[in-house]
Scaffold this motif. Sequence first.
Motif: not given
Length: 119
Positions: A14-42
Motif C-alpha cells: 500500500l505504501r510505494p516509496s516516493g522519489r527524491t527531488i531537490y529544492e533549491v532556494t535562493i533567499q535574499y538577506t541582509g540590509s539590501l532587502t530593505t532597499i529592494r524587497q525580493r521574494e525567495p526563489t524556489v
Amino acid sequence: MNKTDILLAKTSLLRPSGRTIYEVTIQYTGSLTTIRQREPTVIFFSNLRKAVDAVTAELALNNWPPKINYTAVYRGVKQRDFYSCDFHMTDMRVFRIKIVPRILNPALPRLGIDENPAK
C-alpha cells in the motif's frame, strides 16, 4: 506467516516509496532587502548533480565566487538533511542558497486508524 508478517506485506503493497527531488532556494538577506524587497526563489531539480551544476553556472554567469561544489553539497545533505551557503559582499550577507531533499509523492500515512476489532 504470523500477523506481523502479513501486516508488513500489506503496508509494503500500500505504501510505494516516493522519489527524491531537490529544492533549491535562493533567499535574499541582509540590509539590501530593505532597499529592494525580493521574494525567495524556489526551484526543483530531479537530480542533485543537475541542481549543483545549475547553481554553479548561474553563480559564474553573475561573477560570484564558486563556493559550491558537488561533494560539499552531497555531504551536507547526507549529514544534516540540507545544505546552505551564504554569499557576502563587503562583510554584508547578500543571499543564501539552500538545498533540501524533498520526497515527491510520499507514502500515505495510516492516519492513526487501528484495525477493526469486530472481525
